[in-house]
Scaffold this motif. Structure first.
Motif, PDB file in Angstrom:
ATOM      1  N   LEU A 183       5.859  13.311   2.609  1.00  0.00           N
ATOM      2  CA  LEU A 183       7.060  13.503   3.427  1.00  0.00           C
ATOM      3  C   LEU A 183       8.042  12.353   3.235  1.00  0.00           C
ATOM      4  N   LEU A 184       7.524  11.151   3.022  1.00  0.00           N
ATOM      5  CA  LEU A 184       8.403  10.015   2.732  1.00  0.00           C
ATOM      6  C   LEU A 184       9.110  10.233   1.397  1.00  0.00           C
ATOM      7  N   ALA A 185       8.370  10.721   0.399  1.00  0.00           N
ATOM      8  CA  ALA A 185       8.978  10.991  -0.912  1.00  0.00           C
ATOM      9  C   ALA A 185      10.076  12.052  -0.787  1.00  0.00           C
ATOM     10  N   GLU A 186       9.817  13.081  -0.009  1.00  0.00           N
ATOM     11  CA  GLU A 186      10.828  14.123   0.216  1.00  0.00           C
ATOM     12  C   GLU A 186      12.073  13.531   0.886  1.00  0.00           C
ATOM     13  N   ALA A 187      11.846  12.663   1.875  1.00  0.00           N
ATOM     14  CA  ALA A 187      12.971  12.068   2.601  1.00  0.00           C
ATOM     15  C   ALA A 187      13.808  11.181   1.686  1.00  0.00           C
ATOM     16  N   ILE A 188      13.153  10.457   0.797  1.00  0.00           N
ATOM     17  CA  ILE A 188      13.882   9.605  -0.151  1.00  0.00           C
ATOM     18  C   ILE A 188      14.797  10.455  -1.021  1.00  0.00           C
ATOM     19  N   LYS A 189      14.281  11.561  -1.549  1.00  0.00           N
ATOM     20  CA  LYS A 189      15.098  12.443  -2.396  1.00  0.00           C
ATOM     21  C   LYS A 189      16.218  13.105  -1.602  1.00  0.00           C
ATOM     22  N   LYS A 190      15.919  13.467  -0.380  1.00  0.00           N
ATOM     23  CA  LYS A 190      16.859  14.269   0.393  1.00  0.00           C
ATOM     24  C   LYS A 190      17.955  13.440   1.039  1.00  0.00           C
ATOM     25  N   TYR A 191      17.602  12.270   1.578  1.00  0.00           N
ATOM     26  CA  TYR A 191      18.542  11.550   2.434  1.00  0.00           C
ATOM     27  C   TYR A 191      19.202  10.332   1.777  1.00  0.00           C
ATOM     28  N   LEU A 192      18.552   9.712   0.811  1.00  0.00           N
ATOM     29  CA  LEU A 192      19.110   8.490   0.245  1.00  0.00           C
ATOM     30  C   LEU A 192      20.050   8.802  -0.912  1.00  0.00           C
ATOM     31  N   PRO A 193      21.186   8.122  -0.996  1.00  0.00           N
ATOM     32  CA  PRO A 193      22.196   8.435  -2.020  1.00  0.00           C
ATOM     33  C   PRO A 193      21.800   7.909  -3.394  1.00  0.00           C
ATOM     34  N   SER A 194      21.719   8.793  -4.365  1.00  0.00           N
ATOM     35  CA  SER A 194      21.467   8.407  -5.749  1.00  0.00           C
ATOM     36  C   SER A 194      22.772   8.523  -6.526  1.00  0.00           C
ATOM     37  N   MET A 195      22.741   8.123  -7.783  1.00  0.00           N
ATOM     38  CA  MET A 195      23.965   8.126  -8.583  1.00  0.00           C
ATOM     39  C   MET A 195      23.628   8.374 -10.041  1.00  0.00           C
ATOM     40  N   THR A 243       0.839  -1.207   0.000  1.00  0.00           N
ATOM     41  CA  THR A 243       0.000   0.000   0.000  1.00  0.00           C
ATOM     42  C   THR A 243       0.869   1.249   0.000  1.00  0.00           C
ATOM     43  N   THR A 244       1.959   1.225   0.751  1.00  0.00           N
ATOM     44  CA  THR A 244       2.889   2.359   0.759  1.00  0.00           C
ATOM     45  C   THR A 244       3.475   2.588  -0.629  1.00  0.00           C
ATOM     46  N   VAL A 245       3.858   1.516  -1.304  1.00  0.00           N
ATOM     47  CA  VAL A 245       4.404   1.637  -2.659  1.00  0.00           C
ATOM     48  C   VAL A 245       3.364   2.219  -3.603  1.00  0.00           C
ATOM     49  N   GLU A 246       2.138   1.731  -3.524  1.00  0.00           N
ATOM     50  CA  GLU A 246       1.077   2.248  -4.402  1.00  0.00           C
ATOM     51  C   GLU A 246       0.857   3.743  -4.186  1.00  0.00           C
ATOM     52  N   GLN A 247       0.871   4.163  -2.931  1.00  0.00           N
ATOM     53  CA  GLN A 247       0.698   5.585  -2.634  1.00  0.00           C
ATOM     54  C   GLN A 247       1.875   6.406  -3.183  1.00  0.00           C
ATOM     55  N   MET A 248       3.092   5.865  -3.095  1.00  0.00           N
ATOM     56  CA  MET A 248       4.254   6.548  -3.640  1.00  0.00           C
ATOM     57  C   MET A 248       4.116   6.729  -5.142  1.00  0.00           C
ATOM     58  N   LEU A 249       3.694   5.683  -5.831  1.00  0.00           N
ATOM     59  CA  LEU A 249       3.535   5.755  -7.287  1.00  0.00           C
ATOM     60  C   LEU A 249       2.466   6.768  -7.670  1.00  0.00           C
ATOM     61  N   TYR A 250       1.390   6.790  -6.907  1.00  0.00           N
ATOM     62  CA  TYR A 250       0.298   7.731  -7.182  1.00  0.00           C
ATOM     63  C   TYR A 250       0.731   9.169  -6.887  1.00  0.00           C
ATOM     64  N   HIS A 251       1.423   9.350  -5.769  1.00  0.00           N
ATOM     65  CA  HIS A 251       1.852  10.696  -5.365  1.00  0.00           C
ATOM     66  C   HIS A 251       2.841  11.299  -6.358  1.00  0.00           C
ATOM     67  N   THR A 252       3.727  10.467  -6.912  1.00  0.00           N
ATOM     68  CA  THR A 252       4.752  10.980  -7.824  1.00  0.00           C
ATOM     69  C   THR A 252       4.278  11.034  -9.272  1.00  0.00           C
ATOM     70  N   GLY A 253       3.043  10.601  -9.527  1.00  0.00           N
ATOM     71  CA  GLY A 253       2.517  10.651 -10.884  1.00  0.00           C
ATOM     72  C   GLY A 253       2.873   9.458 -11.734  1.00  0.00           C
ATOM     73  N   ALA A 254       3.547   8.453 -11.152  1.00  0.00           N
ATOM     74  CA  ALA A 254       3.888   7.258 -11.924  1.00  0.00           C
ATOM     75  C   ALA A 254       2.647   6.420 -12.219  1.00  0.00           C
ATOM     76  N   SER A 255       1.600   6.596 -11.427  1.00  0.00           N
ATOM     77  CA  SER A 255       0.342   5.892 -11.636  1.00  0.00           C
ATOM     78  C   SER A 255      -0.806   6.894 -11.577  1.00  0.00           C
ATOM     79  N   ARG A 256      -1.731   6.774 -12.508  1.00  0.00           N
ATOM     80  CA  ARG A 256      -2.873   7.701 -12.538  1.00  0.00           C
ATOM     81  C   ARG A 256      -3.989   7.270 -11.608  1.00  0.00           C
ATOM     82  N   THR A 257      -4.005   6.004 -11.246  1.00  0.00           N
ATOM     83  CA  THR A 257      -5.025   5.497 -10.332  1.00  0.00           C
ATOM     84  C   THR A 257      -4.346   4.864  -9.130  1.00  0.00           C
ATOM     85  N   LEU A 258      -5.024   4.892  -8.020  1.00  0.00           N
ATOM     86  CA  LEU A 258      -4.483   4.375  -6.774  1.00  0.00           C
ATOM     87  C   LEU A 258      -4.906   2.926  -6.605  1.00  0.00           C
TER      88      LEU A 258
END
Length: 650
Positions: A236-248, A22-37
């Motif tokens: 807020l979880l999406a913000e934390a992922i962008k802010k704190y987790l190392p990307s490359m 459910t958390t993953v589905e909400q992330m996809l919906y919040h970021t626009g990766a999915s149009r439906t929840l």
């Protein structure tokens, strides 16, 4: 793709029913990766797309899906939470850049929570905690946070605060890092510590910068509160992922280097290998070298490179370093194969099959059934299998009964095979009791010559298998020593009690070959005889598997629960009583506790909470365990074994 785009391969992990999907589905919906929840109870989630997953409402296979926002491309890998499918998590962990561990604020830390946390720490994977189900009546977020600090790490640092817990009106917001959190950060940040010890409370920018650095190095772990079912805390979880987790960035330079972490079978394209590429690039029709320890590299031609997003597959024809893709054409690929050369692989073992079952298929379709099981074993290497030709029996190893439901479905839906499984039998192991010596001199009938002298020594429980040679290449040529090492490992799959032998060291201490008479296969014949003689000399001891139970029930049931544990030959810690409930932790044998979840549900009228986690093995008297019948020809029946190995038995 713009060069400034960053990549993050992000795993979501949790104990079953903690709300991960459910958390993953909400992330996809919040970021626009999915149009439906999507919703788990409606069978409409993007990551649980297999029909059996939607029917059962649980994840049984890891699934990847891409989302992108603000120049960050995230490949989410949603993993199963049920114990029966822990192998899927084990394989996914090897390719993650970072992870989100979802914990229920109602149930708290559960067995899989601890197991996944331990694996994440062993592999040094940066992790964010999402404390879910804040809206659940009776949730205890403060108590759960305390247990997270006590059991997992004191460096789990909340970056949000919550309001109205236990109610549908619950909400969360960002907050400053607390003084306790600052103290934890100071332990690994000299500048921050200097400020604090000088009487200066570090400013927000400094503390956040310290948390970013320590999160990237898996020293500290941000925590976000939320209620995924209603989307609370997801932004807020999406913000934390962008802010704190190392990307490359993309890494297309250099030679291709990566690892196969998942195998699927496509009805039209055959075997599909999911690959995490660390550097270089691959394209359709490239010739790719697959490396596996102990064998020569295998060259395969890529026929198609696909982007995978849930159930969707798209031919993209190209993949660069730090990306994940599904590659077709790698017909010999197995999980763990290295693509090119990588400096090291990140592996951890968090799962172990506990049961054997015999598989019976439709009459006259043994070949088809064996091929189907072989393919399914490619997809799940923990599901080992053995075909015993003489007995016409096919036996597989499994984690639990729910896995059998999934296998029944897959064999019927994918292969058209209606199968019957025997009742599961517990997988025991064995270990030597003391030092043992085994010698075999295979010098007749000519032409042959292989002399092998082995020593076995017991090791502490949980040590596994070790092998060493202390002889030089003059005593036995090194190429023959390699044959001995290979044959020893194979022979230990079935010891004197019929089970795999573990927690021992085998040392090659003597032997010899012959300049003219030795045939390369002679040592494959002689070694198992020497192994079995050494095991006989050492004396076998049975090892039984254990599980750790965590039980929560009404306080009035304490005596009954403790009585049940004693009856199961279990050991338990002092029960903890609070709020009319009793919490009991116990270690019990698998054999005596297989049916206990059903009994516990009946005892508590379905209101109790039980979690089960594999704990390890311990020594067990033979009369309390089970001896497995020896399969095939016993090497200690020497004459028959020699005829068998020389092909004289037909």
């Amino acid at each position: 793709m713009q060069s400034k785009t960053r990549l993050l391969n992000l795993g979501f992990l949790a104990h079953v029913d903690a709300g991960k999907t459910t958390t993953v589905e909400q992330m996809l919906y919040h970021t626009g990766a999915s149009r439906t929840l999507g919703a788990v109870d409606k069978g409409s989630t993007l990551t649980d797309f297999l029909p059996i997953e939607r029917q059962r409402g649980i994840s049984v296979a890891s699934a990847s899906i891409a989302m992108e926002w603000d120049n960050l491309r995230v490949n989410i890998i949603d993993t199963p939470g049920h114990m029966d499918f822990t192998g899927e998590v084990e394989r996914a962990l090897s390719v993650l850049d970072a992870a989100v561990l979802v914990v229920s604020a109602a149930e708290g830390i559960q067995s899989q929570t601890e197991r996944f946390w331990k694996a994440l720490r062993e592999m040094g994977i940066p992790t964010i905690i999402f404390l879910n189900k804040l809206d659940r009546q009776g949730c205890l977020p403060e108590a759960v946070l305390k247990s997270l600090h006590n059991i997992l790490s004191p460096k789990i640092i909340p970056i949000t605060t919550y309001h109205n817990p236990g109610d549908a009106s619950a909400y969360v917001e960002n907050c400053l890092i607390s003084e306790d959190g600052i103290l934890e950060l100071c332990e690994n940040d000299a500048d921050l510590a200097t400020q604090y010890l000088g009487g200066i409370i570090p400013n927000t920018a400094d503390t956040e910068a310290a948390l970013i650095r320590q999160t990237a190095t898996a020293i500290a772990f941000p925590l976000v509160h939320g209620a995924a079912i209603s989307g609370v805390g997801i932004p807020l979880l999406a913000e934390a992922i962008k802010k704190y987790l190392p990307s490359m960035p993309l890494a297309p330079e250099g030679d291709p280097a990566g690892v196969v972490y998942k195998i699927e079978h496509d009805k039209s394209l055959g075997k599909v290998a999911h690959v995490r590429l660390y550097s270089g690039s691959l394209k359709n029709r490239d010739i790719l070298a697959l490396h596996r320890p102990g064998i020569e590299p295998v060259n395969e031609k890529i026929t198609q490179i696909r982007k995978v997003s849930g159930a969707k597959r798209e031919d993209i024809g190209h993949v660069s370093g730090n990306e994940i893709a599904a590659i077709c054409g790698l017909n010999s690929a197995k999980v763990g194969d290295m693509v090119g050369q990588i400096s090291k692989q990140r592996n951890t073992r968090i799962a172990a099959p506990l049961f054997n079952v015999q598989v019976t298929g439709p009459a006259g379709k043994e070949t088809q059934l064996l091929q189907a099981i072989s393919e399914l074993s490619d997809e799940d290497p923990l599901m080992d299998y053995a075909w015993y030709k003489d007995e016409r029996e096919l036996v597989i190893s499994i984690m639990g009964k729910i896995q059998l439901e999934i296998l029944t479905y897959l064999l019927l839906e994918r292969y058209g095979l209606a199968v019957v499984f025997s009742a599961p039998s517990v997988i025991y192991k064995e270990t030597p009791e003391k030092r043992g010596i085994g010698l075999e001199s295979y010098t007749m009938p000519k032409p042959c010559w292989a002399v092998v002298k082995l020593q076995v020594d017991p090791l502490p429980l949980g040590s596994g298998y070790q092998y060493e040679s202390i002889i030089d290449g003059q005593t036995i040529k090194y190429r023959y020593q390699n044959h001995i090492a290979t044959a020893t490992a194979e022979a230990l799959k079935q010891g004197r009690l019929g089970w795999e032998v573990t927690d021992l060291k085998v040392t090659l201490i003597g032997g010899g070959d012959h300049k003219f008479h030795t045939h390369p296969l002679d040592f494959f014949l002689a070694t198992p005889i020497a192994v079995m003689r050494a095991l006989e000399d050492a004396g076998p001891t049975l090892l039984e598997p254990l599980v750790k139970l965590k039980l929560t029930a009404d306080e009035a049931l304490r005596g009954r629960i403790i009585g049940d544990i004693v009856e199961m030959r279990g050991e338990f810690d002092t029960p903890v009583i609070a709020g009319g409930k009793v919490d009991v932790e116990a270690i019990v044998p698998v054999a005596s506790s297989v049916d206990y979840p059903v009994q516990f549900a009946s005892l508590t009228s379905g209101k109790g909470i039980i979690s089960i986690d594999f704990h390890g093995y311990k020594k067990c008297p033979h009369e309390l365990g089970a001896v497995c019948k020896l399969r095939g020809i016993d090497p200690l029946d020497r004459d028959k074994w020699i005829l068998h190995k020389r092909g004289a038995l037909g």
